[in-house]
Design a protein around this motif. Structure first.
Motif, PDB file in Angstrom:
ATOM      1  N   PHE A  98       0.832  -1.207   0.000  1.00 39.40           N
ATOM      2  CA  PHE A  98       0.000   0.000   0.000  1.00 39.40           C
ATOM      3  C   PHE A  98       0.868   1.260   0.000  1.00 39.40           C
ATOM      4  O   PHE A  98       0.614   2.199  -0.756  1.00 39.40           O
ATOM      5  N   ARG A  99       1.900   1.246   0.841  1.00 42.13           N
ATOM      6  CA  ARG A  99       2.772   2.421   0.922  1.00 42.13           C
ATOM      7  C   ARG A  99       3.540   2.631  -0.373  1.00 42.13           C
ATOM      8  O   ARG A  99       3.741   3.771  -0.802  1.00 42.13           O
ATOM      9  N   ASP A 100       3.964   1.558  -1.004  1.00 35.13           N
ATOM     10  CA  ASP A 100       4.669   1.673  -2.276  1.00 35.13           C
ATOM     11  C   ASP A 100       3.762   2.227  -3.363  1.00 35.13           C
ATOM     12  O   ASP A 100       4.192   3.016  -4.220  1.00 35.13           O
ATOM     13  N   ALA A 101       2.479   1.823  -3.325  1.00 29.31           N
ATOM     14  CA  ALA A 101       1.550   2.225  -4.375  1.00 29.31           C
ATOM     15  C   ALA A 101       1.024   3.648  -4.188  1.00 29.31           C
ATOM     16  O   ALA A 101       0.883   4.403  -5.153  1.00 29.31           O
ATOM     17  N   TYR A 102       0.719   4.020  -2.945  1.00 27.24           N
ATOM     18  CA  TYR A 102       0.025   5.292  -2.705  1.00 27.24           C
ATOM     19  C   TYR A 102       0.816   6.298  -1.876  1.00 27.24           C
ATOM     20  O   TYR A 102       0.412   7.462  -1.779  1.00 27.24           O
ATOM     21  N   GLY A 103       1.931   5.862  -1.288  1.00 28.37           N
ATOM     22  CA  GLY A 103       2.738   6.781  -0.495  1.00 28.37           C
ATOM     23  C   GLY A 103       3.222   7.998  -1.271  1.00 28.37           C
ATOM     24  O   GLY A 103       3.084   9.134  -0.791  1.00 28.37           O
ATOM     25  N   PRO A 104       3.788   7.822  -2.469  1.00 28.37           N
ATOM     26  CA  PRO A 104       4.251   8.993  -3.224  1.00 28.37           C
ATOM     27  C   PRO A 104       3.133   9.992  -3.539  1.00 28.37           C
ATOM     28  O   PRO A 104       3.354  11.204  -3.484  1.00 28.37           O
ATOM     29  N   SER A 105       1.945   9.503  -3.872  1.00 26.94           N
ATOM     30  CA  SER A 105       0.826  10.404  -4.168  1.00 26.94           C
ATOM     31  C   SER A 105       0.406  11.183  -2.932  1.00 26.94           C
ATOM     32  O   SER A 105       0.112  12.387  -3.001  1.00 26.94           O
ATOM     33  N   LEU A 106       0.390  10.500  -1.791  1.00 28.02           N
ATOM     34  CA  LEU A 106       0.026  11.157  -0.540  1.00 28.02           C
ATOM     35  C   LEU A 106       1.060  12.226  -0.179  1.00 28.02           C
ATOM     36  O   LEU A 106       0.700  13.338   0.248  1.00 28.02           O
ATOM     37  N   LYS A 107       2.330  11.914  -0.346  1.00 32.44           N
ATOM     38  CA  LYS A 107       3.391  12.882  -0.074  1.00 32.44           C
ATOM     39  C   LYS A 107       3.293  14.083  -1.007  1.00 32.44           C
ATOM     40  O   LYS A 107       3.520  15.228  -0.593  1.00 32.44           O
ATOM     41  N   LEU A 108       2.970  13.825  -2.268  1.00 31.07           N
ATOM     42  CA  LEU A 108       2.842  14.916  -3.232  1.00 31.07           C
ATOM     43  C   LEU A 108       1.737  15.880  -2.819  1.00 31.07           C
ATOM     44  O   LEU A 108       1.897  17.108  -2.910  1.00 31.07           O
ATOM     45  N   ALA A 109       0.611  15.333  -2.370  1.00 34.38           N
ATOM     46  CA  ALA A 109      -0.489  16.182  -1.916  1.00 34.38           C
ATOM     47  C   ALA A 109      -0.082  16.991  -0.688  1.00 34.38           C
ATOM     48  O   ALA A 109      -0.401  18.182  -0.577  1.00 34.38           O
ATOM     49  N   GLU A 110       0.633  16.364   0.226  1.00 34.70           N
ATOM     50  CA  GLU A 110       1.097  17.076   1.423  1.00 34.70           C
ATOM     51  C   GLU A 110       2.043  18.222   1.052  1.00 34.70           C
ATOM     52  O   GLU A 110       1.903  19.342   1.559  1.00 34.70           O
ATOM     53  N   VAL A 111       2.982  17.937   0.181  1.00 38.36           N
ATOM     54  CA  VAL A 111       3.939  18.963  -0.227  1.00 38.36           C
ATOM     55  C   VAL A 111       3.226  20.136  -0.891  1.00 38.36           C
ATOM     56  O   VAL A 111       3.535  21.314  -0.627  1.00 38.36           O
ATOM     57  N   GLY A 112       2.247  19.832  -1.749  1.00 36.37           N
ATOM     58  CA  GLY A 112       1.506  20.896  -2.415  1.00 36.37           C
ATOM     59  C   GLY A 112       0.782  21.810  -1.435  1.00 36.37           C
ATOM     60  O   GLY A 112       0.807  23.041  -1.573  1.00 36.37           O
ATOM     61  N   LEU A 113       0.162  21.217  -0.422  1.00 36.11           N
ATOM     62  CA  LEU A 113      -0.572  22.022   0.564  1.00 36.11           C
ATOM     63  C   LEU A 113       0.368  22.787   1.488  1.00 36.11           C
ATOM     64  O   LEU A 113       0.048  23.909   1.906  1.00 36.11           O
ATOM     65  N   VAL A 114       1.513  22.212   1.810  1.00 36.36           N
ATOM     66  CA  VAL A 114       2.476  22.922   2.656  1.00 36.36           C
ATOM     67  C   VAL A 114       3.104  24.092   1.898  1.00 36.36           C
ATOM     68  O   VAL A 114       3.383  25.148   2.485  1.00 36.36           O
ATOM     69  N   LEU A 115       3.307  23.930   0.594  1.00 39.18           N
ATOM     70  CA  LEU A 115       3.893  25.002  -0.213  1.00 39.18           C
ATOM     71  C   LEU A 115       2.873  26.058  -0.633  1.00 39.18           C
ATOM     72  O   LEU A 115       3.265  27.165  -1.035  1.00 39.18           O
ATOM     73  N   LEU A 116       1.594  25.744  -0.542  1.00 36.86           N
ATOM     74  CA  LEU A 116       0.547  26.664  -0.995  1.00 36.86           C
ATOM     75  C   LEU A 116       0.668  28.052  -0.367  1.00 36.86           C
ATOM     76  O   LEU A 116       0.585  29.063  -1.084  1.00 36.86           O
ATOM     77  N   PRO A 117       0.835  28.178   0.958  1.00 33.99           N
ATOM     78  CA  PRO A 117       0.934  29.526   1.532  1.00 33.99           C
ATOM     79  C   PRO A 117       2.083  30.355   0.958  1.00 33.99           C
ATOM     80  O   PRO A 117       1.921  31.554   0.689  1.00 33.99           O
ATOM     81  N   ALA A 118       3.247  29.739   0.800  1.00 32.76           N
ATOM     82  CA  ALA A 118       4.381  30.473   0.241  1.00 32.76           C
ATOM     83  C   ALA A 118       4.111  30.894  -1.201  1.00 32.76           C
ATOM     84  O   ALA A 118       4.454  32.008  -1.615  1.00 32.76           O
ATOM     85  N   LEU A 119       3.472  30.016  -1.975  1.00 29.34           N
ATOM     86  CA  LEU A 119       3.147  30.347  -3.366  1.00 29.34           C
ATOM     87  C   LEU A 119       2.136  31.480  -3.439  1.00 29.34           C
ATOM     88  O   LEU A 119       2.243  32.369  -4.301  1.00 29.34           O
TER      89      LEU A 119
END
Length: 348
Positions: A98-119
């Protein structure tokens, strides 16, 4: 310049050549006057922001469905790679898959939301006023019957509404996704820097703060690039500072154990500190006892009565999130009020 010149005939006062349209000239239409001007000036960035939010929300919904189907098929809800829960025995391979399949997508969403305020601060807040001051177009606007405070209110209100709507949409969708794939099963916990910064009201509050910081920086500096640099620096400093302060926003829960007893708190708990304590309650930060020595004798020599673990259980997540978001929103309001005071002092 064309849209700015148009403001002169659609501001607060009516003109001799357009007496038959008093409502339009007063800028009271849904997107009339100043609001329409702001939309015309920033429609590209606002459109990209809203489009990205809608696309991100749809992606979270689709990803949630796929995650839920995988978890249900393999019966791994609430299971981690190393779990003490009896029903999770033998699920390690499925959790890893599960982590191999969906971990990268979950991390990508987290990074996008964390970077949103700075953007938001960089590409919307900083240029909002700085570009006007740098090009001198603010002089034409303020030479009309439009007051400086009304002009600034219009410049701030529409972008703030877009930021609030877009941030709320995508953070809500991500929180719905997190209910299925977050914490134990994904290995990305709510208390991690990325997890906390991407859930609930936190990215929305920080986005509004980024807008406010960019607004004030642009007003004070009058240069777009300089305002962007200050905004980025300020946002990084604020977010780093809160990673250090976050655990202190509400009281910790302390779990106590015997001196030689194994210590364990739920995987979903945020472990903040642990160690030994004496019978008087004194905490020992540095205990020189080693397992390969007479460990029990060493504990008695230092009057150790037991062990402790300070942690935030998962039930503290939302109170901590709302507490931090409230502080950030207050800071955003203060900076916005300060921007209005600066503009009033400079332009009356």
């Amino acid at each position: 310049m064309t849209s700015t010149a148009h403001l002169g005939t659609s501001g607060r006062g009516s003109t001799a050549d357009t007496p038959e349209h008093p409502r339009a000239t007063r800028g009271r239409g849904p997107l009339g006057g100043l609001v329409w001007l702001v939309w015309r000036q920033h429609r590209l960035v606002l459109g990209v922001l809203l489009t990205a939010a809608v696309g991100g929300a749809v992606w979270c919904v689709v990803l949630r469905g796929r995650m839920a189907a995988f978890i249900d098929a393999h019966h791994i809800a609430g299971c981690s790679q190393i779990s003490l829960v009896a029903r999770c025995e033998g699920t390690q391979r499925a959790v890893t898959a599960f982590r191999d399949a969906y971990g990268p997508s979950l991390k990508l969403a987290e990074v996008g939301l964390v970077l949103l305020p700075a953007l938001v601060g960089l590409f919307l807040g900083a240029p909002l006023i700085a570009r006007e001051l740098e090009a001198g177009t603010h002089k034409l606007v303020l030479s009309q019957s439009v007051g400086p405070l009304r002009w600034l209110a219009a410049k701030v209100a529409l972008p703030a509404a877009f930021v609030l709507a877009a941030g709320t949409l995508v953070s809500t969708a991500f929180a719905w996704l997190w209910q299925v794939g977050g914490d134990e099963v994904s290995g990305s916990y709510w208390y991690s820097i990325m997890g906390f910064g991407s859930l609930g009201p936190v990215p929305v509050a920080y986005s509004l703060l980024g807008l406010a910081i960019g607004l004030l920086a642009g007003l004070l500096l009058g240069r777009t690039v300089a305002a962007m640099g200050v905004t980025l620096t300020a946002m990084v400093l604020v977010q780093v500072a809160f990673t250090q302060l976050r655990s202190h926003l509400m009281p910790l829960v302390t779990a106590k154990f015997g001196a030689s007893e194994p210590t364990q708190v739920p995987d979903s708990s945020w472990l903040v500190g642990q160690g030994y304590h004496t019978s008087t309650g004194e905490r020992l930060s540095d205990l020189p006892c080693r397992p390969n020595q007479d460990f029990d004798g060493c504990l008695r020599q230092h009057h150790v009565a037991g062990q402790y673990i300070d942690h935030h259980p998962v039930s503290h997540h939302w109170p901590l999130a709302w507490a931090e978001s409230g502080i950030v929103l207050v800071a955003a309001v203060v900076l916005t009020v300060l921007a209005f005071r600066v503009l009033r002092r400079r332009h009356g």
